[in-house]
Design an enzyme around this catalytic site. Structure first.
Site, PDB file in Angstrom:
ATOM      1  N   ASP A   8     -51.693  17.976  47.460  1.00  0.00           N
ATOM      2  CA  ASP A   8     -50.457  17.816  46.699  1.00  0.00           C
ATOM      3  C   ASP A   8     -49.972  16.387  46.875  1.00  0.00           C
ATOM      4  OD1 ASP A   8     -47.834  17.813  45.726  1.00  0.00           O
ATOM      5  OD2 ASP A   8     -47.570  19.932  46.200  1.00  0.00           O
ATOM      6  N   LEU A  30     -56.843  10.090  40.488  1.00  0.00           N
ATOM      7  CA  LEU A  30     -56.569  10.436  39.085  1.00  0.00           C
ATOM      8  C   LEU A  30     -55.407  11.429  39.000  1.00  0.00           C
ATOM      9  CD1 LEU A  30     -60.180  11.003  37.688  1.00  0.00           C
ATOM     10  CD2 LEU A  30     -59.042   8.888  38.249  1.00  0.00           C
ATOM     11  N   ALA A  32     -51.937  12.953  38.610  1.00  0.00           N
ATOM     12  CA  ALA A  32     -50.681  12.495  37.997  1.00  0.00           C
ATOM     13  C   ALA A  32     -50.095  13.563  37.096  1.00  0.00           C
ATOM     14  CB  ALA A  32     -50.927  11.243  37.150  1.00  0.00           C
ATOM     15  N   SER A  34     -49.433  13.472  33.772  1.00  0.00           N
ATOM     16  CA  SER A  34     -49.964  12.422  32.898  1.00  0.00           C
ATOM     17  C   SER A  34     -49.515  12.515  31.440  1.00  0.00           C
ATOM     18  CB  SER A  34     -51.492  12.428  32.973  1.00  0.00           C
ATOM     19  OG  SER A  34     -51.992  13.606  32.386  1.00  0.00           O
ATOM     20  N   TYR A  45     -39.773  13.942  39.040  1.00  0.00           N
ATOM     21  CA  TYR A  45     -41.045  14.468  39.543  1.00  0.00           C
ATOM     22  C   TYR A  45     -42.190  13.498  39.218  1.00  0.00           C
ATOM     23  CZ  TYR A  45     -45.292  17.035  40.152  1.00  0.00           C
ATOM     24  OH  TYR A  45     -46.553  17.366  40.541  1.00  0.00           O
ATOM     25  N   THR A  77     -53.094   2.514  33.655  1.00  0.00           N
ATOM     26  CA  THR A  77     -53.108   2.994  32.273  1.00  0.00           C
ATOM     27  C   THR A  77     -52.655   1.934  31.272  1.00  0.00           C
ATOM     28  OG1 THR A  77     -51.858   4.436  30.769  1.00  0.00           O
ATOM     29  CG2 THR A  77     -50.880   4.058  32.900  1.00  0.00           C
ATOM     30  N   GLU A  79     -50.679   2.476  29.071  1.00  0.00           N
ATOM     31  CA  GLU A  79     -49.246   2.706  28.844  1.00  0.00           C
ATOM     32  C   GLU A  79     -48.398   1.635  29.532  1.00  0.00           C
ATOM     33  OE1 GLU A  79     -47.426   5.243  26.986  1.00  0.00           O
ATOM     34  OE2 GLU A  79     -49.392   5.098  26.053  1.00  0.00           O
ATOM     35  N   TYR A 101     -43.204   7.907  32.671  1.00  0.00           N
ATOM     36  CA  TYR A 101     -44.600   7.937  33.129  1.00  0.00           C
ATOM     37  C   TYR A 101     -45.101   6.510  33.377  1.00  0.00           C
ATOM     38  CZ  TYR A 101     -49.696   8.095  32.655  1.00  0.00           C
ATOM     39  OH  TYR A 101     -51.043   7.915  32.849  1.00  0.00           O
ATOM     40  N   LYS A 105     -46.171   4.576  36.821  1.00  0.00           N
ATOM     41  CA  LYS A 105     -47.515   4.001  36.941  1.00  0.00           C
ATOM     42  C   LYS A 105     -47.457   2.502  37.248  1.00  0.00           C
ATOM     43  CE  LYS A 105     -50.720   7.207  36.207  1.00  0.00           C
ATOM     44  NZ  LYS A 105     -51.958   7.373  36.980  1.00  0.00           N
ATOM     45  N   HIS A 131     -58.712   7.825  26.953  1.00  0.00           N
ATOM     46  CA  HIS A 131     -60.100   8.306  26.991  1.00  0.00           C
ATOM     47  C   HIS A 131     -60.080   9.825  26.838  1.00  0.00           C
ATOM     48  CE1 HIS A 131     -58.416   7.322  30.890  1.00  0.00           C
ATOM     49  NE2 HIS A 131     -59.025   8.375  31.404  1.00  0.00           N
ATOM     50  N   ARG A 136     -60.472  17.557  27.063  1.00  0.00           N
ATOM     51  CA  ARG A 136     -59.136  16.958  27.071  1.00  0.00           C
ATOM     52  C   ARG A 136     -58.088  18.077  27.000  1.00  0.00           C
ATOM     53  NH1 ARG A 136     -55.572  13.036  28.463  1.00  0.00           N
ATOM     54  NH2 ARG A 136     -55.393  11.381  26.904  1.00  0.00           N
TER      55      ARG A 136
HETATM   56  O1  F7E Z   1     -50.430  10.534  22.319  1.00  0.00           O
HETATM   57  C1  F7E Z   1     -48.794  10.380  19.020  1.00  0.00           C
HETATM   58  C2  F7E Z   1     -47.945  10.039  20.224  1.00  0.00           C
HETATM   59  O2  F7E Z   1     -50.172  12.267  24.096  1.00  0.00           O
HETATM   60  C3  F7E Z   1     -51.060   9.532  21.571  1.00  0.00           C
HETATM   61  C4  F7E Z   1     -52.313   9.958  28.444  1.00  0.00           C
HETATM   62  O3  F7E Z   1     -53.581  10.360  28.909  1.00  0.00           O
HETATM   63  O4  F7E Z   1     -53.227   8.060  27.312  1.00  0.00           O
HETATM   64  C5  F7E Z   1     -52.428   9.216  27.119  1.00  0.00           C
HETATM   65  O5  F7E Z   1     -51.126   8.881  26.669  1.00  0.00           O
HETATM   66  C6  F7E Z   1     -50.176   9.131  20.401  1.00  0.00           C
HETATM   67  C7  F7E Z   1     -48.716   8.844  20.774  1.00  0.00           C
HETATM   68  O6  F7E Z   1     -51.499  10.152  24.570  1.00  0.00           O
HETATM   69  C8  F7E Z   1     -48.395  13.941  18.456  1.00  0.00           C
HETATM   70  O7  F7E Z   1     -46.600   9.765  19.845  1.00  0.00           O
HETATM   71  C9  F7E Z   1     -48.310  12.128  17.273  1.00  0.00           C
HETATM   72  O8  F7E Z   1     -48.298   7.675  20.128  1.00  0.00           O
HETATM   73  O9  F7E Z   1     -52.457  11.850  23.109  1.00  0.00           O
HETATM   74  P1  F7E Z   1     -51.168  11.313  23.538  1.00  0.00           P
HETATM   75  P2  F7E Z   1     -50.688   8.882  25.143  1.00  0.00           P
HETATM   76  O10 F7E Z   1     -49.228   9.090  25.085  1.00  0.00           O
HETATM   77  O11 F7E Z   1     -51.230   7.661  24.459  1.00  0.00           O
HETATM   78  C10 F7E Z   1     -52.728   7.111  28.271  1.00  0.00           C
HETATM   79  C11 F7E Z   1     -53.760   6.025  28.430  1.00  0.00           C
HETATM   80  C12 F7E Z   1     -52.293   7.734  29.543  1.00  0.00           C
HETATM   81  O12 F7E Z   1     -52.338   7.110  30.597  1.00  0.00           O
HETATM   82  C13 F7E Z   1     -51.629   9.072  29.473  1.00  0.00           C
HETATM   83  O13 F7E Z   1     -51.676   9.727  30.729  1.00  0.00           O
HETATM   84  O14 F7E Z   1     -50.139  10.204  19.479  1.00  0.00           O
HETATM   85  N1  F7E Z   1     -48.620  11.762  18.544  1.00  0.00           N
HETATM   86  N2  F7E Z   1     -48.177  13.464  17.194  1.00  0.00           N
HETATM   87  C14 F7E Z   1     -48.678  12.861  19.311  1.00  0.00           C
HETATM   88  N3  F7E Z   1     -48.970  13.019  20.634  1.00  0.00           N
HETATM   89  C15 F7E Z   1     -48.977  14.286  21.118  1.00  0.00           C
HETATM   90  N4  F7E Z   1     -49.292  14.488  22.440  1.00  0.00           N
HETATM   91  N5  F7E Z   1     -48.683  15.375  20.311  1.00  0.00           N
HETATM   92  C16 F7E Z   1     -48.387  15.275  18.979  1.00  0.00           C
HETATM   93  O15 F7E Z   1     -48.140  16.238  18.284  1.00  0.00           O
END
Ligand code: F7E
Length: 315
Positions: A8, A30, A32, A34, A45, A77, A79, A101, A105, A131, A136
């Site tokens: 944990d 890894l 998190a 995330s 948290y 990341t 991000e 997040y 990070k 990735h 996923r």
């Molecule tokens: O969103 C848009 C959303 O949640 C990608 C994590 O692994 O990668 C990931 O973070 C994009 C965003 O990933 C929906 O607004 C639209 O712009 O798949 P995601 P993320 O936020 O890029 C990075 C590298 C990390 O480190 C993180 O841990 O897609 N989007 N519509 C949506 N996203 C989600 N989840 N759901 C939707 O309905």
């Protein structure tokens, strides 16, 4: 031999005991919370597990006198770049985190650098861009899309809902990125690395590419929250839907309070110094995810029709 221990990230004594018992040569952190959107709901948290959790691992290694034995990989990341200050993003691009997040990070990134510099530890950040793979999590956008596309193509679902279709991401295959994590810990020197494909794609185009894998061409009409995706043509006999069928709507609940609009990485350092290049392109990634989800959904389709009685027999 593999052994799965209970751990944990919010429990220092647990982490110290585990590291003492295992005496690891390598640690890949890894762990998190995330999900970027969820981090707005549980920011404290997230800071604890993702930020201070990293400190707990680094400090456990130091406390146990393993600084020269244990190499540490920290999952940083893209991000961190958030509201990007430069295009494309490299190891030298300033950070501008846009979510709890990413802020957590950012602490983890710098505490890793600090322990490397202060105590001579072999501790590295892999700044990995998105990735993805067939395993996923279902709430990340790529998997949400490939699952929904498969279910719609098989007639198990009518339509699905997304948030910001304009967001652009540099998506790679997790297999390539995990290989790179290992390479980072085998390098002569502890350094920080950007890992990316160098190409960026909108969420909308990811949707389009997923449907094309089942022979369905989509067209998008309307703007903003009123944008919708419709079936334009169906080119595979197996997956036939009515032309003009509405398959995608926008739900503003999926918008984030602050969004990361565009990510595109430059992995030249990893290309040149470590000889890392991805084997998958985006088309290969989408194909891999779609093939896997079609298979999975066919199984679900079979179960929904009452095939559960015989499924074990076939498996
Ligand atoms: O969103 C848009 C959303 O949640 C990608 C994590 O692994 O990668 C990931 O973070 C994009 C965003 O990933 C929906 O607004 C639209 O712009 O798949 P995601 P993320 O936020 O890029 C990075 C590298 C990390 O480190 C993180 O841990 O897609 N989007 N519509 C949506 N996203 C989600 N989840 N759901 C939707 O309905």
């Amino acid at each position: 031999m593999y052994f799965l221990h209970y751990g944990d990230m919010t429990d220092s004594t647990n982490l110290i005991r585990l590291i003492q018992e295992i005496q690891p040569d390598e640690i890949y952190n890894l762990a998190a919370m995330s999900h970027v959107h969820v981090s707005f709901e549980i920011p404290e948290y997230t800071a604890n597990a993702d930020g201070i959790g990293t400190l707990r691992i680094l400090d456990a290694v130091r406390l146990l006198g393993l600084e020269k034995k244990t190499r540490i990989y920290q999952a940083s990341t893209s991000e961190l770049f958030g509201k990007v200050q430069e295009i494309p993003q490299t190891e030298k691009t300033p950070f501008y985190p846009r979510s709890p997040y990413a802020v957590a990070k950012m602490y983890a990134y710098w505490i890793t650098v600090n322990y490397r510099e202060a105590y001579g530890m072999y501790a590295c950040n892999g700044i990995l861009f998105n990735h993805e793979s067939p395993i996923r999590g279902e709430t990340f956008v790529t998997r949400k899309i490939t699952r929904a596309t498969s279910r719609i193509a098989l007639g198990l679902q009518d339509k699905f809902y997304l948030g910001n279709l304009d967001a652009q991401r540099d998506w790679g295959h997790a297999k390539d990125y995990v290989r790179m994590m290992w390479m980072i810990l085998q390098a002569d020197e502890a350094e920080d690395w950007v890992i990316a494909t160098g190409k960026t794609t909108t969420v909308r185009d990811f949707v389009r590419m997923s449907f094309l894998e089942v022979g369905i061409d989509l067209e998008f009409k309307g703007e903003g929250v009123n944008e919708k995706g419709f079936v334009k043509t169906c080119n595979l006999e197996e997956f036939q839907l009515p032309i003009g069928k509405e398959v995608l709507n926008i739900d503003p609940r999926y918008f984030r309070p602050t969004e990361v609009d565009l990510l595109i990485g430059d992995a030249s350092k990893a290309n040149n110094k470590l000889g890392w290049f991805p084997e998958y392109d985006l088309k290969g990634l989408v194909k891999d995810m779609m093939q896997s989800d079609i298979k999975l959904m066919k199984k679900q389709q079979y179960l929904e029709k009452g095939g559960y009685k015989t499924l074990n027999y076939f498996e």
